[in-house]
Design a protein around this motif. Structure first.
Motif, PDB file in Angstrom:
ATOM      1  N   ALA A 546       0.858  -1.189   0.000  1.00  0.00           N
ATOM      2  CA  ALA A 546       0.000   0.000   0.000  1.00  0.00           C
ATOM      3  C   ALA A 546       0.892   1.237   0.000  1.00  0.00           C
ATOM      4  CB  ALA A 546      -0.923   0.016   1.217  1.00  0.00           C
ATOM      5  N   VAL A 547       0.612   2.146  -0.908  1.00  0.00           N
ATOM      6  CA  VAL A 547       1.387   3.384  -1.014  1.00  0.00           C
ATOM      7  C   VAL A 547       0.459   4.555  -0.721  1.00  0.00           C
ATOM      8  CG1 VAL A 547       2.817   4.837  -2.480  1.00  0.00           C
ATOM      9  CG2 VAL A 547       2.916   2.349  -2.720  1.00  0.00           C
ATOM     10  N   ILE A 548       0.813   5.347   0.281  1.00  0.00           N
ATOM     11  CA  ILE A 548       0.025   6.526   0.658  1.00  0.00           C
ATOM     12  C   ILE A 548       0.932   7.737   0.511  1.00  0.00           C
ATOM     13  CG2 ILE A 548      -1.423   7.586   2.432  1.00  0.00           C
ATOM     14  CD1 ILE A 548      -1.595   4.790   3.739  1.00  0.00           C
ATOM     15  N   LEU A 549       0.559   8.653  -0.361  1.00  0.00           N
ATOM     16  CA  LEU A 549       1.395   9.809  -0.664  1.00  0.00           C
ATOM     17  C   LEU A 549       0.931  11.043   0.094  1.00  0.00           C
ATOM     18  CD1 LEU A 549       1.726   9.375  -4.538  1.00  0.00           C
ATOM     19  CD2 LEU A 549       3.381   8.716  -2.790  1.00  0.00           C
ATOM     20  N   GLY A 550       1.802  12.035   0.147  1.00  0.00           N
ATOM     21  CA  GLY A 550       1.435  13.339   0.673  1.00  0.00           C
ATOM     22  C   GLY A 550       0.937  14.234  -0.445  1.00  0.00           C
ATOM     23  N   ALA A 563      -2.967   2.249  -7.333  1.00  0.00           N
ATOM     24  CA  ALA A 563      -2.104   1.153  -7.794  1.00  0.00           C
ATOM     25  C   ALA A 563      -1.729   0.200  -6.665  1.00  0.00           C
ATOM     26  CB  ALA A 563      -0.845   1.716  -8.434  1.00  0.00           C
ATOM     27  N   SER A 564      -2.097   0.506  -5.422  1.00  0.00           N
ATOM     28  CA  SER A 564      -1.754  -0.353  -4.284  1.00  0.00           C
ATOM     29  C   SER A 564      -2.427  -1.715  -4.425  1.00  0.00           C
ATOM     30  CB  SER A 564      -2.174   0.306  -2.973  1.00  0.00           C
ATOM     31  OG  SER A 564      -1.570   1.581  -2.819  1.00  0.00           O
ATOM     32  N   SER A 565      -1.781  -2.739  -3.857  1.00  0.00           N
ATOM     33  CA  SER A 565      -2.361  -4.087  -3.920  1.00  0.00           C
ATOM     34  C   SER A 565      -3.186  -4.421  -2.682  1.00  0.00           C
ATOM     35  CB  SER A 565      -1.248  -5.119  -4.101  1.00  0.00           C
ATOM     36  OG  SER A 565      -0.309  -5.049  -3.046  1.00  0.00           O
ATOM     37  N   PHE A 566      -3.148  -3.593  -1.649  1.00  0.00           N
ATOM     38  CA  PHE A 566      -4.082  -3.706  -0.534  1.00  0.00           C
ATOM     39  C   PHE A 566      -4.335  -2.318   0.035  1.00  0.00           C
ATOM     40  CE2 PHE A 566      -0.514  -3.356   2.355  1.00  0.00           C
ATOM     41  CZ  PHE A 566      -1.062  -2.904   3.550  1.00  0.00           C
ATOM     42  N   ILE A 613       4.944   3.683   2.739  1.00  0.00           N
ATOM     43  CA  ILE A 613       4.766   2.403   2.052  1.00  0.00           C
ATOM     44  C   ILE A 613       4.456   1.340   3.094  1.00  0.00           C
ATOM     45  CG2 ILE A 613       5.937   0.576   0.773  1.00  0.00           C
ATOM     46  CD1 ILE A 613       7.358   2.593  -0.833  1.00  0.00           C
ATOM     47  N   GLY A 614       3.322   0.677   2.935  1.00  0.00           N
ATOM     48  CA  GLY A 614       2.947  -0.419   3.814  1.00  0.00           C
ATOM     49  C   GLY A 614       3.213  -1.753   3.135  1.00  0.00           C
TER      50      GLY A 614
END
Length: 894
Positions: A546-550, A563-566, A613-614
């Motif tokens: 999991a990608v979390i942006l600012g 685009a994250s997979s979870f 990034i998780g």
């Protein structure tokens, strides 16, 4: 003993260094005059050195120097060639910036550029001056520049905490690191304060304010130490790179640097703490090294190793992981790479067979130029440890059983054939089997197999058989040699296999990083970077990502990237938010918020966090230290790629803003001029009619009314062009196609331009074979009207205008030409640009007519081009595609 592993050149490292040298040879050299703050004399020192270089015949020019009205500095500029500054108008104010184009055209050997961290005025080519310097360096020109320590990106926050002043203009540390030379301009804080009091830095009023705020004695001392430390660290890196490039294996004790060796043992904590105390006492840098021998670690050992590494990082150590079969060789190699002069290891047990004793003995024998420190254990006296006399088992009981069974099975197979082949031949068969066993089992089972093979050969084959006694001395020696050769051969094969496994693991890590870097370099947007990051982490770590942006304001996004997979739930999203704002790892398998479903890693930018990034492992098994280290390298590369795209976006926005400012200015000037002329005509004529309503003759009134009509038409054309341009840019132009006769379209265009074409003989040549064309009548009429009006407007009276229509292949070709002066050669490629008017052209017009014409033609999938005719004059050629049915009819007619 020479460390052959270290002395052997690394091909990848050699290639990297060759590429680096090649790149540096093609670029100019950067020299930074570095100081703790303003007023230390950086600009003065730079100008003094420039004058010395000019006296030696070196071509030196001044690109930008800010003297701050200091007389002694201004005097040094005299005699040096100064490149005139570029003037940029911004919101009614004229600003001056360095003229890059003039410098590149002048091509000096050295250019002086003051204040590297300066922010350029809006409308400049680059947003920051250091970007100007990079472009100059790329063109092979050397640059002298000045920089204060507070303007370095990594030091800006620290300086703000010390001084209370927020630094907004910063330079990336990579610019400082890539400089070819750093010259520190250093004076004591007392001397600088004296210069302030004497007015040599600022005016008297500004000097008092500076002393009361930024220029305090304590602030200056802290900034001075920071500048000197940064320079010392740079020199230390240069020494290590030089030694690596020259393959110098002996340690240079030019500075204090410690190496602390650790393992997955709790005793390593004592080594780390002691190394921290020693480094603080000696004012030395220190490195913690873990040698991965490709051994399988238990979960408890993995957790202990992670704790040791975490403690080392928290205490300020640089952590290095390396692979190797021999720990002593690996530690010496890292020590020489790091130019360390001391190695710290844990104190061994008192038993001479302890592995730690053998390690220390190897270090003492192989590192004659290094100091070895042995650190005691911090264990309670009541706790007695069992000495580690024997090697730690590395093979499972099943492998031991397999080795014994295979040897016994081979002996039983050979037993019936001993009379045929001889009992001594059987020994070679068993020896071959023992030599091959390390391909599947470890060293322990191999030694056991050698012993079982020797005993079984003695018992079953050597006379007298079925006893362990040997009557022949030659057979006794042969049995002993069998055991020794089998053992040595097996152990050497196991060592080779272990080394091969280490190399394979290292190659796998390198290949994974290379693949990620390659994919990231080919990504051209932030979304592509995220997709690449998710796919690579999933591929190499078997994990969901999991990608979390600012966002642009520095706040964390409210959801994970598509685009994250979870996608984290509310609880995990809170963990991600903690990681984002604290820029520390947290989540599963950590000491912070361990109840989360995934482990969250921060993506830290130079000034603010970029995102989180998780990583959620699918098998719920904690990553090994080596895998976690690889994952952190992945995240570092991904962070750099995201930062690169953010900078590209900022640069693109800067270009858009600058272009918008330019277009706004052009449009405003054009419209104000165009509206002013017809409005003045309408007002003047109407006032004349109002003032003399009875005395005006009918013919005079008619003339003036015609002028009003012409002025109104001009205004109408201007407004129509602006509306058409707006429709084109919004994508609202959708041609309404219908069958049209090109003769009718040209006739309507000529009729609407009767007044403008007076004095311009016009010839129309349309052959009878031109078929009907499916067009939007109104759009093509407007396009042709603009072309014909353009020809009449920009040619002198009496100029002939020719309109020619022909059919070539499957296109209808319309040519509008004149025999006037033609187009300037430098303007032919730009005549269709928005708001562009050819140099030397007639006044009037917004520069939109040809742009609109091009848009209308391309809306019909046609093309338009401009050229100068060989016989003189300009020619515009429009090519419109014929429909398929008409083209076939035309072919049949021909």
């Amino acid at each position: 003993m020479q460390d052959t592993e270290y002395s052997r050149p690394d091909p990848d490292e050699l290639l990297r260094m060759l590429k680096k040298e090649e790149e540096k040879s093609e670029k100019g050299k950067l020299k930074i005059f570095f100081g703790m703050c303003a007023g230390v004399g950086k600009t003065y020192a730079m100008l003094s050195e420039a004058r010395e270089a000019a006296a030696k015949g070196i071509d030196v020019v001044v690109g930008y120097i800010e003297t701050h009205k200091r007389m002694e500095t201004a005097e040094l500029v005299l005699g040096l060639e100064v490149i005139p500054r570029k003037k940029i108008e911004y919101r009614g104010t004229e600003l001056e910036e360095m003229d890059i184009d003039a410098i590149l055209a002048r091509k000096p050997k050295v250019v002086l550029v003051d204040e590297l961290a300066h922010t350029n005025a809006p409308g400049s080519r680059h947003a920051r001056r250091y970007q100007d310097v990079l472009e100059i360096l790329d063109n092979g020109i050397d640059v002298y520049t000045t920089l204060n320590v507070q303007h370095l990106e990594s030091r800006a926050d620290t300086v703000a905490q010390i001084t209370g002043s927020i630094v907004r203009e910063t330079v990336p540390d990579s610019i400082f690191d890539a400089a070819d030379e750093i010259k520190v301009i250093d004076i004591s804080p007392d001397e600088l304060l004296k210069r302030l009091q004497e007015g040599k830095v600022y005016t008297a009023e500004r000097s008092r304010q500076a002393v009361d705020n930024f220029f305090k004695q304590g602030n200056l001392s802290a900034l001075r130490e920071m500048a000197l430390r940064m320079t010392a660290e740079r020199v230390d890196r240069q020494i290590r790179e030089y030694r690596k490039g020259q393959r110098i294996s002996s340690a240079w004790k030019s500075g204090q640097r410690l190496i602390a060796a650790i393992s997955p043992s709790p005793h390593s904590i004592s080594v780390i703490r002691w190394a921290r105390r020693v480094s603080y006492t000696m004012d030395a840098s220190w490195v913690v090294v873990y040698v991965d021998q490709s051994d399988k670690l238990s979960m408890e050992q993995k957790e202990q190793l992670a704790k040791n590494m975490k403690l080392a990082r928290e205490l300020g150590a640089e952590v290095v992981t390396t692979s190797g079969v021999n720990i002593a060789d690996s530690l010496i190699r890292v020590a020489r790479e790091q130019n360390a002069s001391q190695i710290l290891v844990g104190k061994p047990d008192r038993f001479v067979f302890s592995r730690a004793v053998r390690l220390i003995d190897d270090l003492m024998q192989r590192s004659t130029d290094l100091d070895i420190y042995i650190v005691g254990q911090e264990d309670s006296p009541s706790k007695k440890k069992i000495p580690n006399i024997l090697p730690k088992p590395q093979s499972s009981p099943l492998q031991y059983l397999l080795a014994v069974v295979l040897v016994l099975f081979a002996a039983m197979v050979c037993f019936p054939f001993q009379e045929l082949v001889g009992y001594r031949t059987v020994s070679f068969i068993l020896l071959l089997l023992v030599s091959l066993l390390p391909l599947k089992v470890g060293p322990g089972p191999t030694v056991l197999a050698a012993a079982v093979g020797a005993l079984s050969w003695d018992f079953l084959f050597i006379p007298p058989r079925f006893t362990f006694s040997i009557s022949n001395l030659e057979d006794s020696l042969l049995a002993a040699m069998f055991f020794l050769v089998a053992t040595v051969t097996g152990l050497l094969s196991a060592q080779v296999r272990k080394r091969e496994r280490i190399i394979r693991q290292r190659e796998a890590r390198t290949s994974a990083l290379f693949a990620l870097t390659k994919d990231l370099s080919s990504a051209h947007s932030q979304d592509e970077v995220i997709k690449t990051a998710v796919s690579n982490i999933k591929k190499y770590f078997d994990a969901d990502v999991a990608v979390i942006l600012g966002d642009a304001e520095g706040e964390m996004a409210s959801s994970a990237h598509p685009a994250s997979s979870f996608f984290p739930d509310q609880k995990d999203f809170g963990v991600a938010a903690w990681v984002y704002w604290n820029e520390k790892k947290a989540g599963k398998y950590t000491d912070t918020l361990p109840s989360a479903q995934a482990t969250y890693f921060p993506m830290s930018g130079p000034r603010y966090p970029l995102g989180v990034i998780g990583v959620r492992l699918r098998d719920n098994m904690k990553l090994s230290f080596d895998q976690e280290n690889l994952l952190e390298n992945f995240i570092s590369q991904i962070t750099s790629a995201i930062e690169r795209e953010l900078l590209n976006d900022v640069n693109r926005r800067s270009v858009v803003v600058a272009e918008s400012e330019r277009l706004y200015k052009t449009l405003f000037n054009s419209i104000s001029h165009e509206f002013r002329t017809p409005i003045a005509t309408i007002m003047g004529v109407s006032e004349n009619l109002i003032d003399r309503p009875d005395a005006v003759r009918a013919d005079l009134s008619q003339v003036q009314l015609n002028e009003i009509h012409l002025a109104a038409e001009r205004l109408n054309r201007l407004v129509a062009n602006l509306l058409d341009m707006t429709r084109l840019e919004s994508g609202m132009i959708k041609p309404k196609l219908d069958w049209c006769d090109i003769r009718d379209i040209i006739g309507h265009s000529l009729k609407s331009l009767e007044k403008e074409l007076e004095g311009h003989p016009t010839t129309v040549d349309i052959p009878g074979a031109v078929p009907l064309i499916k067009l939007d009548f109104g759009l093509i009429e407007q396009a042709l009207t603009n072309l014909i009006h353009n020809a009449a407007l920009h040619t002198p009276p009496g100029t002939d205008i020719t309109i020619n229509v022909s059919v070539i292949k499957q296109e209808c070709v319309i040519s509008v030409s004149d025999n006037g002066p033609g187009l300037p050669a430098e303007d032919i490629d730009r005549v269709f640009e928005k708001f562009y008017r050819a140099s030397g052209g007639n006044a009037g017009g917004t520069g939109l007519g040809l742009t609109i014409t091009k848009g209308f033609v391309e809306a019909h999938h046609g093309t338009i081009s401009a050229r100068n005719r060989p016989q003189g004059g300009a020619e515009f050629i429009v090519k419109l595609p014929l429909s398929e049915s008409v083209s076939n009819d035309l072919k049949a007619t021909v």
